[in-house]
Design a protein around this motif. Structure first.
Motif, PDB file in Angstrom:
ATOM      1  N   TYR A  82       6.484  -3.999 -13.282  1.00 11.59           N
ATOM      2  CA  TYR A  82       5.341  -4.879 -13.491  1.00 11.59           C
ATOM      3  C   TYR A  82       5.608  -6.264 -12.923  1.00 11.59           C
ATOM      4  O   TYR A  82       6.749  -6.631 -12.648  1.00 11.59           O
ATOM      5  CB  TYR A  82       5.013  -4.984 -14.979  1.00 11.59           C
ATOM      6  N   CYS A  83       4.525  -7.000 -12.748  1.00 10.19           N
ATOM      7  CA  CYS A  83       4.660  -8.377 -12.277  1.00 10.19           C
ATOM      8  C   CYS A  83       4.691  -9.285 -13.494  1.00 10.19           C
ATOM      9  O   CYS A  83       3.810  -9.208 -14.340  1.00 10.19           O
ATOM     10  CB  CYS A  83       3.478  -8.722 -11.382  1.00 10.19           C
ATOM     11  N   PRO A  84       5.692 -10.146 -13.583  1.00 11.70           N
ATOM     12  CA  PRO A  84       5.806 -11.003 -14.755  1.00 11.70           C
ATOM     13  C   PRO A  84       4.701 -12.054 -14.818  1.00 11.70           C
ATOM     14  O   PRO A  84       4.495 -12.673 -15.853  1.00 11.70           O
ATOM     15  CB  PRO A  84       7.171 -11.668 -14.585  1.00 11.70           C
ATOM     16  N   ASN A  85       3.996 -12.233 -13.726  1.00 10.24           N
ATOM     17  CA  ASN A  85       2.952 -13.251 -13.703  1.00 10.24           C
ATOM     18  C   ASN A  85       1.598 -12.676 -14.103  1.00 10.24           C
ATOM     19  O   ASN A  85       0.974 -13.146 -15.029  1.00 10.24           O
ATOM     20  CB  ASN A  85       2.882 -13.883 -12.309  1.00 10.24           C
ATOM     21  N   CYS A  86       1.177 -11.627 -13.432  1.00 13.37           N
ATOM     22  CA  CYS A  86      -0.141 -11.071 -13.747  1.00 13.37           C
ATOM     23  C   CYS A  86      -0.037  -9.895 -14.712  1.00 13.37           C
ATOM     24  O   CYS A  86      -1.055  -9.370 -15.152  1.00 13.37           O
ATOM     25  CB  CYS A  86      -0.878 -10.664 -12.478  1.00 13.37           C
ATOM     26  N   LEU A  87       1.179  -9.482 -15.026  1.00 12.28           N
ATOM     27  CA  LEU A  87       1.448  -8.400 -15.961  1.00 12.28           C
ATOM     28  C   LEU A  87       0.822  -7.072 -15.537  1.00 12.28           C
ATOM     29  O   LEU A  87       0.644  -6.177 -16.353  1.00 12.28           O
ATOM     30  CB  LEU A  87       0.986  -8.769 -17.380  1.00 12.28           C
ATOM     31  N   ARG A 101       8.084  -7.288  -4.529  1.00  9.93           N
ATOM     32  CA  ARG A 101       7.367  -8.466  -5.016  1.00  9.93           C
ATOM     33  C   ARG A 101       5.899  -8.156  -5.238  1.00  9.93           C
ATOM     34  O   ARG A 101       5.364  -7.209  -4.669  1.00  9.93           O
ATOM     35  CB  ARG A 101       7.529  -9.607  -4.008  1.00  9.93           C
ATOM     36  N   CYS A 102       5.270  -8.959  -6.065  1.00 12.18           N
ATOM     37  CA  CYS A 102       3.870  -8.731  -6.390  1.00 12.18           C
ATOM     38  C   CYS A 102       3.026  -8.971  -5.147  1.00 12.18           C
ATOM     39  O   CYS A 102       3.164  -9.981  -4.465  1.00 12.18           O
ATOM     40  CB  CYS A 102       3.413  -9.645  -7.512  1.00 12.18           C
ATOM     41  N   THR A 103       2.150  -8.040  -4.853  1.00  5.88           N
ATOM     42  CA  THR A 103       1.329  -8.173  -3.653  1.00  5.88           C
ATOM     43  C   THR A 103      -0.086  -8.616  -3.996  1.00  5.88           C
ATOM     44  O   THR A 103      -0.989  -8.551  -3.183  1.00  5.88           O
ATOM     45  CB  THR A 103       1.253  -6.844  -2.884  1.00  5.88           C
ATOM     46  N   ARG A 104      -0.275  -9.021  -5.242  1.00  6.06           N
ATOM     47  CA  ARG A 104      -1.566  -9.613  -5.572  1.00  6.06           C
ATOM     48  C   ARG A 104      -1.456 -11.089  -5.204  1.00  6.06           C
ATOM     49  O   ARG A 104      -0.806 -11.408  -4.225  1.00  6.06           O
ATOM     50  CB  ARG A 104      -1.865  -9.356  -7.033  1.00  6.06           C
ATOM     51  N   SER A 105      -2.038 -11.963  -5.955  1.00  7.02           N
ATOM     52  CA  SER A 105      -1.936 -13.364  -5.505  1.00  7.02           C
ATOM     53  C   SER A 105      -1.001 -14.180  -6.385  1.00  7.02           C
ATOM     54  O   SER A 105      -1.307 -15.288  -6.771  1.00  7.02           O
ATOM     55  CB  SER A 105      -3.318 -13.990  -5.451  1.00  7.02           C
ATOM     56  N   CYS A 106       0.138 -13.591  -6.704  1.00  8.69           N
ATOM     57  CA  CYS A 106       1.069 -14.260  -7.603  1.00  8.69           C
ATOM     58  C   CYS A 106       2.195 -14.916  -6.811  1.00  8.69           C
ATOM     59  O   CYS A 106       3.031 -14.221  -6.227  1.00  8.69           O
ATOM     60  CB  CYS A 106       1.660 -13.266  -8.585  1.00  8.69           C
ATOM     61  N   PHE A 107       2.201 -16.224  -6.818  1.00  4.82           N
ATOM     62  CA  PHE A 107       3.234 -16.945  -6.063  1.00  4.82           C
ATOM     63  C   PHE A 107       3.870 -18.029  -6.906  1.00  4.82           C
ATOM     64  O   PHE A 107       3.216 -18.622  -7.769  1.00  4.82           O
ATOM     65  CB  PHE A 107       2.628 -17.578  -4.804  1.00  4.82           C
TER      66      PHE A 107
HETATM   67 ZN   LIG Z   1       1.313 -10.419  -9.968  1.00  4.04          ZN
END
Ligand SMILES: [Zn+2]
Ligand SMILES: [Zn+2]
Ligand SMILES: [Zn+2]
Ligand SMILES: [Zn+2]
Lengths: 598, 567
Positions: A82-87, A101-107
């Protein structure tokens, strides 16, 4: 140095004999020559010890093997990515193709690591939108940028703007710093055919082929080389396709190990077959095949360094946070300036379940849902092995000490050469009574030896019977307090060996425990802290970090009897006729008492 | 694509079944179904192995890089540092008031050493600790960057070829026992670099941390390697010298004798950020630095036009926090090129005053080329690959290159351009001379047997093990390759890097790689090695070059890890 509260670390048995204390250790130059043959007293200060010691909370336990399991000796399986930012959960199939790495818009911000938000370049960032993944409510008009609300960094500082507020990851991967687009392989080819694009300053040293001075980015050079090699290997002249070059070398004996070692440096390509196959590959001759001439002129970067100074350069730690950048041409001038730092896509994380490596039983399993931190199964070692609480005990010289002895000032510094006492309270978490045997060296290992005396190294602790259960059994229905009191009374009268309670008259007596409760026992340890004097003429003129810490290595052996379970793997020591099994668990631990004044 | 259904408790991996049928287990680019692990199988040993995903791991003195075979670049990098060496649950690094007590570490001889995985001089190395460090760093890398579980996976290690056997052995012990890898393959970084540059021969100049190594690769074989202790560590030491010189004098330590006044962490950071290398002075008499820099500035004058004036002053400000009290130093920009000058070139001494192991880098490169047979040299010199941490020092690669080409111009070794090569090839006289140079050239390549190897536990002279005739193996000239090869001119080329080169090698299965089988290692590895007393001591302090372990085994079936094999 700040004072510390006493602590306990436990060494997982998995790091014992097999790896620690092995021959390779004796080579340590820093080890004092004398301890070569020392009977393996565990030295908590040895550099290797740091790798095997854990606080009790970090340890798990296998109920089937009756053994402690540490993070080093469990087998892990991944429950969720999972992405720790967008979960958002990421299917495992995406990992190979899309990376870690998260390929959504999490930077993350390259300067302060804070989360970045997508904002319109024209409007001010709206705080309510910060860190919202795949920002649906993003500002209406482009272009957009990634901005940090903590340090005000913006991707426009590296010249990067986006046309659309979503799919930032994909957009970013096509943009170089400064905003120029990365060429696709096709565009690259077309461009090369077009003479107007050709660099006028064609290299003089090159092989004269067109485009040999063209700069490839890392990903493109890799792709070019890969397809070049593939085409070479597919050459019909190379009968086996060259792919099986290593197949015929069977390595299993020490003799062939030597061959391995020589092949490692390419040394044994005398091997006829290998030679033929390798011979099938020619070298890359042009950019399309992955050959890249190096441009060693770095004067522009030096000028930039001069003009921007220290502030313009990125620190080593910022650089190490940067994701690998496939898109830039200069391999050697990897980001160096702050003005080259790119947004960092969040690294994905995992939730893992843990198995015992021996019996494969699951000993820890988290809930699959990303949002929760709960566990379905978690066999923490604290529920199986006794915990040790430490507190200083000050025995005032007079007579008027309380029954439990007054506690010393926690965290106070230990005075060198002045005896001090500590109360160790062992609490038994299991439903059987246990026998505890302690072993500690009389002197702590290391440059400064403190003296250690465990006044009562052997004792029993009663089972952790449920207080409520016991109360029910007892018709008088006493509560915990009375219960415990009665228990203590019974013990005192029994006067078993090692079961004696010594604090009746507040005197320290060898062989006597200090106090006992329902499922706990307190004993006393006496220490005479070393004098941390540095002799002149020694190589080291200073104390090493933490050398003023008084840490006692202690070997703990726990024995108990339990109902026998069918045939199983584990530390079954013996059985008696009633099908009770004798079990034991033994491990080193480290008791940190405090710092010595120096 | 499923794992072989062996009945053995742990699958015995022979090299034969490493090779899977074409396509199997190797994802070609384009759409492909990821191999899924079948959960029902879990628990039976054969399925405990992970899918055919090979891990590529490049291990250096200061960091390791990890990723998957077939990827263009590693997915993560872990640096070795003191906070990694703490106990689990020791969170002092996270406390705001905590600062690493670098002074006492430095007093204990650890200034910078606590940022290294190993030292090449194995006498000072705690081998068990090397294993622990690798294990922890790999564990961190796997969890943080690769996101993999703990099923056994095949690995390819990319290593410096001079890594001493005891160190390698400790690393293998640790990883075989903790990560259960069925096989670990070893690939030397110069070879991987050559593959990553698309060439078969190359002169690899590794500006590394502990040392600089110049390796000649000919037809995918390391034929020679020369080293100098002038490396990153020395550069950082010289940076420290520069800072210390410019800081007010202080009484450091209990008796004012502290060798270091600034922490390693800070010096290393300043070195990476600020230290640069001057171009080669234009003429012997000219003022080298200002001259060259002026040129640079002139070129950039147009761009610099609108910069604030203050920035164009000749000095830069370097903040220093680890000194007695935080301060900042104003240094002339030129001064920041001094460490580079001192560490790598040290121009004030004459070449004869250098020991072989501390040759200035341009001489090291020149001598490496000089003693190569002419054919090999012609190929290598046109395929110069710079690598290693210090290749990031701005201007350094260019400087070395220019110095070497100047040396060649000045001293030559004979015309090697164009027709010269052919001439040389046909002229037996020239050729003989060349061979002589190769044999007992200025660096004394043919040191008395044994001496080279035993000096410091590092194996030095790969080439000496190989008969010279072997170099020129016409058979290796591929019949179909009629295209002219660039040779005889100095030419630098870029390699993707050792990690990426190894990724290619593994992905394409293009080269023979040395593979060690776990079972074999556990049986015959460190534990199976005979006691040192049983074997010839001469064979003991060697690393892995050709002839390294081979000699040990030639003496009989017994081989040994030397003093390190004692139990
Ligand atoms: Zn994310
Ligand atoms: Zn363990
Ligand atoms: Zn920020
Ligand atoms: Zn188990």
């Amino acid at each position: 140095m700040a004072a510390i509260t006493p602590y306990t670390y436990i060494q997982c048995p998995c790091s014992d004999s097999s790896t620690l204390g092995r021959s390779s250790d004796t080579n340590s130059s820093r080890a004092d020559g004398a301890d070569d043959d020392d009977d393996r007293t565990f030295d908590p200060r040895a550099p290797r010890s740091n790798y095997s010691l854990y606080p009790l909370e970090y340890l798990l336990y296998c109920e089937d093997c009756h053994q402690i399991r540490c993070p080093r000796c469990v087998a892990e399986e991944i429950v969720t990515y999972y992405c720790p930012n967008c979960l958002f959960e990421v299917p495992s199939s995406n990992l190979k193709s899309e990376g870690n790495r998260c390929t959504r818009s999490c930077f993350q911000c390259p300067i302060c690591i804070g989360p970045l938000a997508v904002t319109s370049v024209e409007t001010k960032p709206d705080p309510s939108l910060l860190a919202a993944p795949d920002n649906t409510a993003a500002p209406q008009s482009g272009p957009y940028a990634l901005t940090c609300s903590y340090c005000n960094w913006s991707s426009t500082e590296v010249g990067i703007k986006f046309d659309k507020p979503n799919g930032i990851h994909a957009q970013l991967s096509k943009l170089r710093n400064g905003g120029t687009a990365r060429l696709t392989a096709k565009e690259r080819k077309e461009r090369r055919r077009d003479p107007s694009y050709r660099s006028s300053a064609a290299t003089e040293q090159g092989d004269g082929r067109s485009g040999s001075d063209e700069k490839l980015d890392l990903e493109t050079q890799f792709a070019n080389l890969k397809s070049f090699y593939q085409s070479q290997l597919a050459d019909p002249n190379a009968s086996d396709g060259g792919l099986a070059a290593l197949s015929d070398l069977g390595f299993s004996s020490p003799t062939s190990l030597s061959r391995i070692m020589s092949i490692y440096t390419g040394g044994s390509l005398h091997d006829k077959k290998a030679k033929l196959r390798v011979g099938a590959i020619r070298e890359a001759l042009e950019v399309d095949e992955g050959l890249q001439l190096a441009d060693l002129d770095e004067s522009a970067a030096i000028a930039q360094l001069h003009s921007e100074g220290h502030d313009g350069t990125a620190s080593t730690s910022r650089l190490s946070d940067q994701p690998p950048n496939f898109g830039e041409a200069h391999l050697h001038g990897r980001s160096r300036f702050v003005s080259e730092l790119r947004p960092i896509p969040y690294l994905l994380r995992t939730k893992r379940s843990k198995r015992c490596p021996v019996c494969r039983h699951i000993i820890s399993k988290p809930e699959a849902k990303v949002q929760t931190t709960r566990f379905r199964i978690r066999l923490v070692a604290g529920s199986y092995i006794p915990s040790i609480a430490i507190r200083p005990l000050s025995l005032s010289s007079g007579s008027g000490t309380s029954a439990s002895g007054s506690a010393g000032i926690p965290g106070a510094l230990l005075e060198p050469l002045k005896p001090a006492h500590y109360l160790l309270t062992f609490t038994n978490p299991i439903f059987e009574s246990i026998k505890v045997t302690l072993g500690a060296p009389a002197k702590t290992p290391g440059r400064f030896a403190s003296k250690v005396t465990v006044l009562c190294p052997e004792f029993e602790i009663d089972a952790n019977t449920d207080v409520w259960d016991e109360a029910l059994k007892d018709p008088s229905g006493a509560g915990e307090l009375r219960d415990r009191e009665r228990e203590r009374e019974r013990r005192r009268h029994k006067g078993e060996e090692g079961g004696n309670v010594s604090n009746n008259n507040n005197q320290l007596e060898v062989g006597k425990i200090w106090e006992r409760g329902r499922n706990w026992v307190s004993i006393v340890v006496e220490v005479v802290p070393a004098w941390l004097r540095l002799e002149h003429g020694t190589e080291e003129q200073r104390l090493r970090e933490d050398e003023d810490l008084l840490e006692i290595p202690m070997f703990v052996r726990v024995e108990w009897e339990a109902e026998a379970v069918g045939d199983e793997v584990g530390a079954v020591v013996g059985r008696d006729k009633e099908a009770r099994e004798k079990r034991e668990l033994a491990y080193w631990c480290v008791l940190g008492l405090g710092r010595i004044r120096h | 694509m499923s794992a072989p259904t062996g009945s053995a408790p742990l699958p015995h991996r022979t090299v034969a079944n490493i090779r899977s049928p074409p396509g199997a287990g190797h994802h070609q680019s384009g759409p492909s179904t990821p191999i899924r692990h079948i959960p029902s199988n879990f628990g039976s040993p054969s399925s405990l192995r992970a899918d055919e995903e090979i891990l590529i791991i490049e291990i250096g003195t200061r960091k390791l890089q990890v990723g998957f075979s077939g990827d263009p670049a590693p997915r993560g990098c872990v640096w070795f540092c003191p906070d990694q060496q703490r106990r689990v649950g020791d969170f002092r690094d996270w406390q705001t008031d905590y600062r690493y007590d670098w002074r006492s570490a430095a007093a204990g001889g650890l200034w910078g050493r606590d940022h290294e995985l190993w030292q090449y001089d194995v006498r000072g190395v705690n081998l068990g600790l090397v294993g622990d460090k690798i294990e922890r760093a790999l564990g961190e890398a796997f969890t943080k960057y690769l996101l993999i579980d703990s099923r056994p996976r095949r690995m390819v290690w990319v290593l410096p070829s001079a890594l001493p056997i005891p160190v390698l052995s400790a690393a293998l012990d640790s990883v075989f026992s903790r990560f259960q890898s069925p096989t670990i393959s070893l690939l030397s970084s110069p070879l991987a670099l050559a593959v990553g540059a698309g060439v078969r021969s190359a002169l690899v100049i590794d500006l590394g941390w502990s040392e600089t190594v110049v390796t000649s690769v000919y037809e995918y074989r390391e034929v020679d390697s020369k080293r100098s202790i002038r490396g990153g560590r020395m550069l950082v030491e010289h940076t420290h010298k520069l800072l210390a010189k410019n800081l007010p004098e202080t009484q450091g330590g209990p008796d004012g004798k502290d060798k270091y006044v600034v922490s390693f962490e800070e010096c290393s950071d300043i070195t990476t950020r600020m230290v640069w290398c001057k171009p080669r002075p234009r003429s012997a008499s000219g003022q080298p630095s200002s001259d060259a820099l002026a040129t640079v500035q002139e070129q950039d004058e147009g761009e610099l036009e609108d910069r604030p004036v203050s920035r164009r002053t000749g000095s830069v400000t370097v903040p220093i926090r680890s000194w007695l009290s935080p301060t900042s130093l104003e240094l002339p920009f030129d001064a920041l090129a001094e460490p580079c000058e001192d560490a790598f070139f040290e121009s004030q001494y004459s070449p004869t005053s250098f020991d072989d192991h501390e040759l200035p880098l341009h001489l090291l490169v020149y001598r490496s080329l000089l003693q190569l047979p002419v054919d090999v040299r012609a190929l290598c010199m046109s395929r110069i690959i710079f690598t290693g941490g210090c290749s990031n020092v701005l201007g350094l690669r260019g400087r070395i290159f220019d110095e070497v080409s100047h040396l060649i111009q000045e001293r030559g070794w004979d015309p090697v351009r164009g027709k010269g090569v052919d001439q040389l090839r046909c002229n037996p006289k020239l050729r003989k001379r060349d061979a002589r140079q190769a044999g007992d050239g200025p660096t004394g390549v043919m040191s008395p047997p044994g001496e080279g190897e035993e000096q410091d536990g590092v194996w030095h002279d790969a080439a000496n093990m190989i008969p010279e005739i072997d170099f020129i193996d016409e058979q290796l000239q591929r019949a179909t390759d009629r295209r002219p090869r660039v040779q005889g001119t100095l030419r630098p080329i870029e390699s993707l890097g050792a990690w990426s080169g190894a990724s290619l090698v593994t992905h394409l299965k293009a080269l023979a790689i040395a593979t060690i089988d776990r079972e074999g290692w556990l049986q015959h590895g460190a534990a199976g090695a005979s006691k040192p007393s049983d074997a010839d001591y001469k064979t003991q302090r060697q690393s892995l070059g050709p002839g390294g372990l081979m000699r040990g085994s030639a003496a009989g079936s017994a081989w040994t890890l030397g003093v390190w094999g004692a139990t």
